[in-house]
Structure formats: C-alpha cells, structure tokens
Design a protein around this motif. Structure first.
Motif, mmCIF file in Angstrom:
data_model
loop_
_atom_site.group_PDB
_atom_site.id
_atom_site.type_symbol
_atom_site.label_atom_id
_atom_site.label_comp_id
_atom_site.label_asym_id
_atom_site.label_seq_id
_atom_site.Cartn_x
_atom_site.Cartn_y
_atom_site.Cartn_z
ATOM 1 N N THR A 68 26.050 77.673 33.989
ATOM 2 C CA THR A 68 26.994 78.062 35.039
ATOM 3 C C THR A 68 28.412 78.214 34.504
ATOM 4 O OG1 THR A 68 27.223 75.717 35.627
ATOM 5 C CG2 THR A 68 25.673 77.035 36.932
ATOM 6 N N ALA A 69 28.634 77.773 33.261
ATOM 7 C CA ALA A 69 29.957 77.896 32.645
ATOM 8 C C ALA A 69 30.091 79.257 31.977
ATOM 9 C CB ALA A 69 30.165 76.778 31.633
ATOM 10 N N VAL A 70 31.347 79.641 31.686
ATOM 11 C CA VAL A 70 31.596 80.905 30.997
ATOM 12 C C VAL A 70 32.615 80.673 29.895
ATOM 13 C CG1 VAL A 70 31.054 82.390 32.967
ATOM 14 C CG2 VAL A 70 33.385 81.551 32.657
ATOM 15 N N LEU A 71 32.542 81.538 28.871
ATOM 16 C CA LEU A 71 33.460 81.444 27.739
ATOM 17 C C LEU A 71 34.789 82.119 28.031
ATOM 18 C CD1 LEU A 71 33.357 80.242 24.874
ATOM 19 C CD2 LEU A 71 32.641 82.490 24.049
ATOM 20 N N ASP A 72 34.832 82.872 29.145
ATOM 21 C CA ASP A 72 35.999 83.673 29.485
ATOM 22 C C ASP A 72 37.296 82.868 29.404
ATOM 23 O OD1 ASP A 72 37.411 85.936 30.544
ATOM 24 O OD2 ASP A 72 37.515 84.853 32.439
ATOM 25 N N GLY A 73 38.247 83.373 28.646
ATOM 26 C CA GLY A 73 39.551 82.733 28.561
ATOM 27 C C GLY A 73 39.639 81.594 27.571
ATOM 28 N N GLU A 74 38.545 81.232 26.950
ATOM 29 C CA GLU A 74 38.550 80.120 25.994
ATOM 30 C C GLU A 74 38.879 80.640 24.592
ATOM 31 O OE1 GLU A 74 38.349 76.991 26.288
ATOM 32 O OE2 GLU A 74 37.417 76.544 28.235
ATOM 33 N N ASP A 75 39.682 79.879 23.844
ATOM 34 C CA ASP A 75 39.976 80.198 22.444
ATOM 35 C C ASP A 75 39.001 79.437 21.545
ATOM 36 O OD1 ASP A 75 42.109 81.884 22.972
ATOM 37 O OD2 ASP A 75 43.540 80.234 23.073
ATOM 38 N N ILE A 76 38.457 80.164 20.557
ATOM 39 C CA ILE A 76 37.526 79.556 19.593
ATOM 40 C C ILE A 76 38.234 79.432 18.246
ATOM 41 C CG2 ILE A 76 35.280 79.754 18.458
ATOM 42 C CD1 ILE A 76 35.099 79.419 21.463
ATOM 43 N N MET A 77 38.086 78.273 17.629
ATOM 44 C CA MET A 77 38.620 78.049 16.277
ATOM 45 C C MET A 77 37.464 78.109 15.285
ATOM 46 S SD MET A 77 41.352 74.932 16.915
ATOM 47 C CE MET A 77 40.047 73.767 17.317
ATOM 48 N N TYR A 78 37.670 78.900 14.210
ATOM 49 C CA TYR A 78 36.657 79.036 13.162
ATOM 50 C C TYR A 78 37.219 78.462 11.870
ATOM 51 C CZ TYR A 78 34.669 82.509 16.385
ATOM 52 O OH TYR A 78 34.146 83.140 17.476
ATOM 53 N N SER A 79 36.362 77.770 11.128
ATOM 54 C CA SER A 79 36.797 77.253 9.819
ATOM 55 C C SER A 79 35.608 77.215 8.865
ATOM 56 C CB SER A 79 37.401 75.855 9.963
ATOM 57 O OG SER A 79 36.444 74.933 10.464
ATOM 58 N N SER A 80 35.904 77.404 7.562
ATOM 59 C CA SER A 80 34.878 77.333 6.512
ATOM 60 C C SER A 80 35.070 76.033 5.740
ATOM 61 C CB SER A 80 35.014 78.533 5.563
ATOM 62 O OG SER A 80 34.181 78.364 4.440
ATOM 63 N N ASP A 81 33.953 75.350 5.439
ATOM 64 C CA ASP A 81 34.086 74.106 4.669
ATOM 65 C C ASP A 81 34.141 74.373 3.159
ATOM 66 O OD1 ASP A 81 31.456 74.711 4.063
ATOM 67 O OD2 ASP A 81 30.598 72.878 4.899
ATOM 68 N N ASN A 82 34.039 75.659 2.759
ATOM 69 C CA ASN A 82 34.190 76.004 1.337
ATOM 70 C C ASN A 82 34.609 77.478 1.264
ATOM 71 O OD1 ASN A 82 34.072 76.484 -1.390
ATOM 72 N ND2 ASN A 82 32.152 75.372 -1.701
ATOM 73 N N GLU A 83 35.912 77.689 1.201
ATOM 74 C CA GLU A 83 36.413 79.058 1.188
ATOM 75 C C GLU A 83 36.193 79.753 -0.157
ATOM 76 O OE1 GLU A 83 40.419 79.169 2.606
ATOM 77 O OE2 GLU A 83 39.778 78.920 4.701
ATOM 78 N N ASP A 84 35.721 79.006 -1.187
ATOM 79 C CA ASP A 84 35.340 79.655 -2.443
ATOM 80 C C ASP A 84 34.029 80.424 -2.273
ATOM 81 O OD1 ASP A 84 37.556 78.696 -3.762
ATOM 82 O OD2 ASP A 84 36.538 76.871 -4.474
ATOM 83 N N ILE A 85 33.246 80.031 -1.273
ATOM 84 C CA ILE A 85 31.970 80.714 -0.998
ATOM 85 C C ILE A 85 32.166 81.804 0.057
ATOM 86 C CG2 ILE A 85 29.575 80.421 -0.222
ATOM 87 C CD1 ILE A 85 30.218 79.079 -2.915
ATOM 88 N N ALA A 86 32.838 81.450 1.185
ATOM 89 C CA ALA A 86 33.053 82.433 2.255
ATOM 90 C C ALA A 86 34.261 82.010 3.083
ATOM 91 C CB ALA A 86 31.825 82.550 3.150
ATOM 92 N N THR A 87 34.948 83.007 3.616
ATOM 93 C CA THR A 87 36.081 82.749 4.517
ATOM 94 C C THR A 87 35.751 83.307 5.894
ATOM 95 O OG1 THR A 87 37.174 84.833 3.941
ATOM 96 C CG2 THR A 87 37.737 82.893 2.619
ATOM 97 N N VAL A 88 36.512 82.856 6.920
ATOM 98 C CA VAL A 88 36.310 83.330 8.282
ATOM 99 C C VAL A 88 37.683 83.481 8.943
ATOM 100 C CG1 VAL A 88 36.035 80.975 9.210
ATOM 101 C CG2 VAL A 88 35.045 82.938 10.448
#
Length: 540
Positions: A422-442
């Motif tokens: 019944t909840a929605v993601l509308d209006g929510e900010d998502i934070m993304y992070s990589s635990d190893n930016e030598d492998i991949a970044t986001v």
C-alpha cells in the motif's frame, strides 16, 4: 426446404431489426421535475432527477455559466445567485429543467385560490408556501353574533393538510385590521388559536415564520408611529409563543409607515411585496432605497402554478433567500482540487473524503493545522488543505539482486516495488553507495559503472529512513569466462580440479570466486567443481 429456411431467416432478421427500431423510437430522456433549487457552491448530480433509456449518450448544456457549470458527466456546480436552466439530450430527444441558485421558490395562497391541488404544486418543484390563516380578530362585544372562527381563512385547514401531506415547507400569514397595539395583540392571539384549533394536527410541520400583513389606506391613516407599534405588538406576542414573526408589506409602507430602525433593533425580518415585470434574481433585492434585504420577496402577483391558480389564472409567487454562503477551497500540493460550500458562520456542507495512493487520509485542516469537523464554523471565503500521512516503507524490492558485467557498459539498479504494497516510492530520495569503488561505482540515479574485475555490493537506502535498504551484488569479469579458472580460454576438467583444490584448501582469491562460483553462493565449493565438470562434459 432450403427456400422455407431462407424465408424463416428473413422473417427472424426482420423481427430483430423491427424490435431495435422500435426500442430506439420509444427511448425516452426527461426530467422528473420542471424546476429545482440549489444552494450556492453546491454540487448536484443531475442524474438524480432524470429518467432515461440512454445513460451513456447524454449531453448537457447550461443557459448561464456565470451562475453554474455542468460537467460532461452531469455534475452541476453553482457559483452565484441567480437562475439557469439545463437541457439534456440523448441525440434524439431533449428536455429542460429550470434551477435557482441561492434561493427557494414559493407561492402564497388563501381562499381566493380555491382548493389547491398540493400534489401538482409539489411536482412542479415549488419549494414552499405561505398560507393565509386569518384576518382581524374576534371581538366578544362586536362579533358576539358570529362564530369564533368567522375570520379564519376558509381554506386554511385544507391548505395546512395538503401542504403537510405533500411534504411542502410552509408558514402562515395574517391580514392586519388592528388600529392600535392592543388590537394587534388580539390579532396575534387569534392567529395562534387558528393554528392550535384548525392546525393542531399539522402545526408541528410548520417550519417557516408567521407573517403579519400590514398594508392599505386604513392602516396608512394611522401614521408611522402607531403602525410601527401595531407591528411590534403583534410580533412580540408571536415570538413569546415560540414562533418566528416577520412583517409583510410593500414599498410604500416600508418607506413611509414602518420605522425600520426600531424594527431592526428588535431583529425582526421582512417579506417584501415588490412585483416586477422582469424580476432579476442575480442580486438580492433591497427594500426601497435602504440597504436592507428581506428574507422573502413577493416578486409577482401574476405567476402561474398548475393546481394553485385563482379564477384569473394567477398565483402570487415568492422567493426565500437561503443562508449567506462562503466558498471553501480545498488545496493539495498548492493546487485547488475541490470547492465546497458552507453557510456563513456555519459548518461546511459535508466533510469530504479523499484518497491518494500510498497515503492515509486524515481529513482537511485550516491554515493553523486545525482539523475541520462538523463543529468548525466558516465566516468568510477560506482555503483548507488536505492532511495526509505517508504510509512508511519497510522494504525495498530490486528488479535483480545481481548484476554481471562482461564489458564496460553501465547498467541501472531499479527498485521495482516496495513493502507494504500500500506504500509508494513517490517523492522518496534513494541513496546509492558502492562498498568497493575500485570494482564498480554508482551515481545518485542508480547507474552502475564497472571499473575492474571483481565483486562488490551496491547498497540502496531510503534517505528518510536509512535502515530500509536493499543490496545488489556486482560481478565484473572483463574478458573472463565463467568457470575458466586456469585461464585457458575454455572450461575443462583442469578447471574442475582447480575448483576442488580451492574448496579443499580455502585459498581462493576474489577473482577465483568471481570466475569459479557457478552456483553463486559466494564461495567455491564441491558443487561448483561438479558444475564446471558438467559444463566441460556437456558444453553448457
């Protein structure tokens, strides 16, 4: 035989076509009433007063859009004082209904109107009636040869009965013959006795005032001071008996023979006789040159209502103004989403219900955050806001829990849904992070860019509640073949043996796990060795 079948088929089809044509010919669309009164800032679903066989094909036109609007689905919204009509058509037939906005339409009747057919009057959309009860009073000396009720209106009982049985709102009026305050009090007693004797079965149905009809040369000859005393004496007696009195008269009397300052100080109201050839209902009428608006206006002596007309084919017609209204605008996200009416210094017409996906509706509130209820009073045009509570998100669901990169091409992490549903993601900010930016970044939009071979995790969190998160595993294997642990360019039995050794001795590097973890459980084990052997044997 074939010829007979053909004839039967032709007859059958002809019957079907005829029936369809007949149904179209006799399809009807009409209003159930010829007129209706609405409040200002009222929404009204016109389908409530329409009978039709063509609900899906109706079109509406309105005569005066400055007074009201009508939507494509037949919802009228009134905007101001006045009259308008609505015409409905189904493509073949049409009908028209008249409306008033901000006032009721009524008649006043006496024995001069004969036996009123109240069912007919009601069916024509007449809202109320003022019924003559009597005139003068009973003087025990002068009238001792007469029955007490000799000056009760001859149709008074019939009119009370007919109005009551047809759920018609009504009040009564008495014609003044008094020449002083004492006689005016006797007239008030006479009216009350008429109501208690003749109207005892019906007086509980009376919702409108008792009016005192003061006019004519005999009263004018008494002068303003005495006429005003007469009016006050009658009205006080009626008020003491628990009823609301009003004063009926014309322009001449209100201007020259009634002291309006004194009457206003006593808070009495008025019924104003001012017939017009072309009455204008778009503004409240005022009494003569004063700024006073009566609660009732007798606008013609020459109206016509089937069932109530007198011998000349006429009936007096009146309007009664509704309570003053204010406009309440409902705001959501800075936009007006609804308008609701309220009586001035009164409550809103109804407490609205709204719905918004992902939110709980709490009600509407004023600018200070006070929730609006049935007790809340509006004294001016106002704005209110919708109060919602966002349903909290407890879990994020990703479209995938693992992304594999075999080339330098970005991919996106997508949040496909949330819990609860019944909840929605509308209006929510998502934070993304990589635990190893030598492998991949986001980046802030969930775009993952591979950097070098290896594995890492991308964590997605709600900014408003970082404890709500989801993890996507990233595997980067540029130029590598999954299962090819010896880097020979193909999966073979040696790779299976290496996987088994790595499992036995537990010395697998991150790159070994990236290539050899076929079952994707995060380590290299005997199952991976078996899978590698299957790939070698069967070429899968």
């Amino acid at each position: 035989m074939k010829g007979n079948l053909r004839k039967i088929l032709v007859i059958f089809l002809g019957t079907i076509i005829a029936l369809e044509l007949k149904s179209n010919i006799y399809a009807t669309t009409s209003f159930d009433v010829s007129r209706k009164s609405l409040k200002i800032y009222e929404k009204f679903d016109i389908s409530q007063i329409i009978t039709t066989d063509s609900k899906d094909n109706l079109k509406y036109t309105i005569s005066d859009s400055s007074v009201a609007d009508i939507s494509e689905d037949g919802i009228i919204f009134t905007k101001g004082l006045g009259e308008f009509s609505v015409t409905v058509t189904d493509g073949t037939m049409s009908d028209t209904c008249n409306f008033s906005s901000g006032y009721y339409v009524g008649i006043d009747v006496s024995s001069f109107n004969g036996e009123v057919e109240w069912d007919k009057v009601k069916n024509q959309g007449i809202d109320f009636a003022m019924i003559r009860s009597s005139l003068g009073w009973y003087d025990e000396e002068l009238d001792k040869e007469e029955e007490y009720d000799f000056q009760f209106d001859k149709q008074f009982l019939n009119n009370l009965k007919g109005a009551s049985e047809n759920n018609m709102s009504f009040g009564i009026y008495h014609f003044c013959l008094a020449t002083n305050a004492e006689e005016a009090e006797q007239e008030a007693i006479y009216v009350l006795n008429a109501l208690n004797e003749y109207g005892k079965e019906y007086k509980e149905n009376m919702t409108l005032p008792i009016a005192y009809d003061i006019e004519g040369a005999d009263r004018a000859n008494l002068g303003m001071k005495k006429v005003t005393e007469i009016a006050i004496a009658f009205c006080n007696k009626i008020y003491e008996a628990g009823y609301t009195p009003i004063i009926y008269s014309n322009r001449d009397f209100f201007t020259n023979y009634l002291d309006l300052d004194k009457l206003n100080a006593l808070a009495y109201n008025y019924w104003y006789a001012s017939p017009k050839d072309e009455p204008d209902f778009s503004e409240k009428i005022t009494i003569a040159d004063t700024k006073l608006s009566p609660i009732m206006w007798q606008y013609t002596f020459e109206g016509s209502v089937d069932g109530a007309d007198n011998d000349q084919g006429n009936v007096d017609m009146d309007i009664m103004y509704m309570n003053d209204r204010v406009k309440v605008e409902v705001i959501d996200n800075g936009q007006v989403v609804d308008i609701i009416g309220a009586n001035k210094n009164g409550a809103i017409d109804y407490i609205p219900q709204y719905a918004k996906e992902g939110y709980i509706y709490n009600g509407i509130e004023d600018k200070d955050g006070n929730l609006i209820n049935e007790e809340y009073k509006f004294n001016e045009d106002s704005k209110v806001s919708i109060n919602y509570t966002k349903i909290p998100i407890t879990s994020l669901i990703l479209n995938t829990t693992e992304l594999n990169f075999s080339e330098e091409k970005e991919q996106y992490i997508v949040i496909s849904s949330v819990l609860p549903d019944t909840a929605v993601l509308d209006g929510e900010d998502i934070m993304y992070s990589s635990d190893n930016e030598d492998i991949a970044t986001v980046d802030e939009n969930g775009k993952v860019i591979p950097v070098s071979n290896g594995s890492c995790n991308i964590v997605c969190k709600l900014k408003s509640n970082p404890e709500v998160q989801a993890v996507c595993k990233i595997k980067v294997h540029f130029g590598l073949i999954i299962g090819d642990l010896d880097n020979s360019g193909a999966v073979n039995s040696d790779d299976a043996a290496i996987a088994l050794d790595l499992y036995r001795y537990g010395n697998a590097t991150d790159e070994d796990i990236l290539i050899g973890d076929i079952d994707e459980n995060g380590i290299i084990n005997s199952d991976d060795a078996a899978l590698i052997l299957d790939i070698y044997r069967y070429g899968k």
